[in-house]
Design a protein around this motif. Sequence first.
Motif, mmCIF file in Angstrom:
data_model
loop_
_atom_site.group_PDB
_atom_site.id
_atom_site.type_symbol
_atom_site.label_atom_id
_atom_site.label_comp_id
_atom_site.label_asym_id
_atom_site.label_seq_id
_atom_site.Cartn_x
_atom_site.Cartn_y
_atom_site.Cartn_z
ATOM 1 N N MET A 1 0.846 -1.165 0.000
ATOM 2 C CA MET A 1 0.000 0.000 0.000
ATOM 3 C C MET A 1 0.894 1.230 0.000
ATOM 4 O O MET A 1 1.884 1.281 0.720
ATOM 5 C CB MET A 1 -0.910 0.005 1.223
ATOM 6 C CG MET A 1 -1.827 1.198 1.245
ATOM 7 S SD MET A 1 -3.094 1.134 2.518
ATOM 8 C CE MET A 1 -2.173 1.607 3.937
ATOM 9 N N THR A 2 0.541 2.178 -0.821
ATOM 10 C CA THR A 2 1.252 3.447 -0.830
ATOM 11 C C THR A 2 0.236 4.574 -0.766
ATOM 12 O O THR A 2 -0.924 4.400 -1.127
ATOM 13 C CB THR A 2 2.100 3.622 -2.110
ATOM 14 O OG1 THR A 2 1.235 3.612 -3.245
ATOM 15 C CG2 THR A 2 3.136 2.516 -2.240
ATOM 16 N N THR A 13 -2.958 3.725 -2.925
ATOM 17 C CA THR A 13 -2.915 2.635 -3.894
ATOM 18 C C THR A 13 -2.630 1.335 -3.165
ATOM 19 O O THR A 13 -1.701 1.257 -2.365
ATOM 20 C CB THR A 13 -1.827 2.894 -4.952
ATOM 21 O OG1 THR A 13 -2.112 4.143 -5.589
ATOM 22 C CG2 THR A 13 -1.795 1.799 -5.998
ATOM 23 N N VAL A 14 -3.446 0.326 -3.457
ATOM 24 C CA VAL A 14 -3.290 -0.992 -2.855
ATOM 25 C C VAL A 14 -3.147 -2.007 -3.980
ATOM 26 O O VAL A 14 -3.989 -2.069 -4.875
ATOM 27 C CB VAL A 14 -4.510 -1.358 -1.979
ATOM 28 C CG1 VAL A 14 -4.357 -2.753 -1.394
ATOM 29 C CG2 VAL A 14 -4.713 -0.326 -0.887
ATOM 30 N N VAL A 80 -7.547 4.739 -4.738
ATOM 31 C CA VAL A 80 -8.588 5.623 -4.213
ATOM 32 C C VAL A 80 -8.000 7.029 -4.154
ATOM 33 O O VAL A 80 -6.917 7.229 -3.602
ATOM 34 C CB VAL A 80 -9.052 5.182 -2.804
ATOM 35 C CG1 VAL A 80 -10.065 6.165 -2.232
ATOM 36 C CG2 VAL A 80 -9.622 3.775 -2.843
ATOM 37 N N THR A 81 -8.717 7.974 -4.730
ATOM 38 C CA THR A 81 -8.302 9.377 -4.710
ATOM 39 C C THR A 81 -9.397 10.178 -4.020
ATOM 40 O O THR A 81 -10.573 10.068 -4.375
ATOM 41 C CB THR A 81 -8.062 9.907 -6.138
ATOM 42 O OG1 THR A 81 -7.073 9.088 -6.759
ATOM 43 C CG2 THR A 81 -7.586 11.348 -6.120
#
Length: 97
Positions: A1-2, A13-14, A80-81
Amino acid sequence: MTGCRTGDQVTVTVSDAGIGIPTDQYPHLFTRFFRASTAVAHGIKGTGLGLALTKAIAEAHHGTITVSPNTERPGTTFTVTLPAATGTIADEPTSAA
């Protein structure tokens, strides 16, 4: 994850190294009760609600969720944003009890 903040957006992000999801099924992933054929074929339990709920939460916060193949290994990447907060908790007004 970042995760990172760029301007007025936060992105998480995953990526996984799982069995992957056929790209032709991507348009259906965020539909309630949809389960990818790879999950069904491998007997992976689930209701098909997790991604639909995640999308609803992201959109309720004026954000988005997207899916893409994992480019480094088998699997899938979700991004996800969300809008970044404009203040801090200390800046929020409080109401007197």
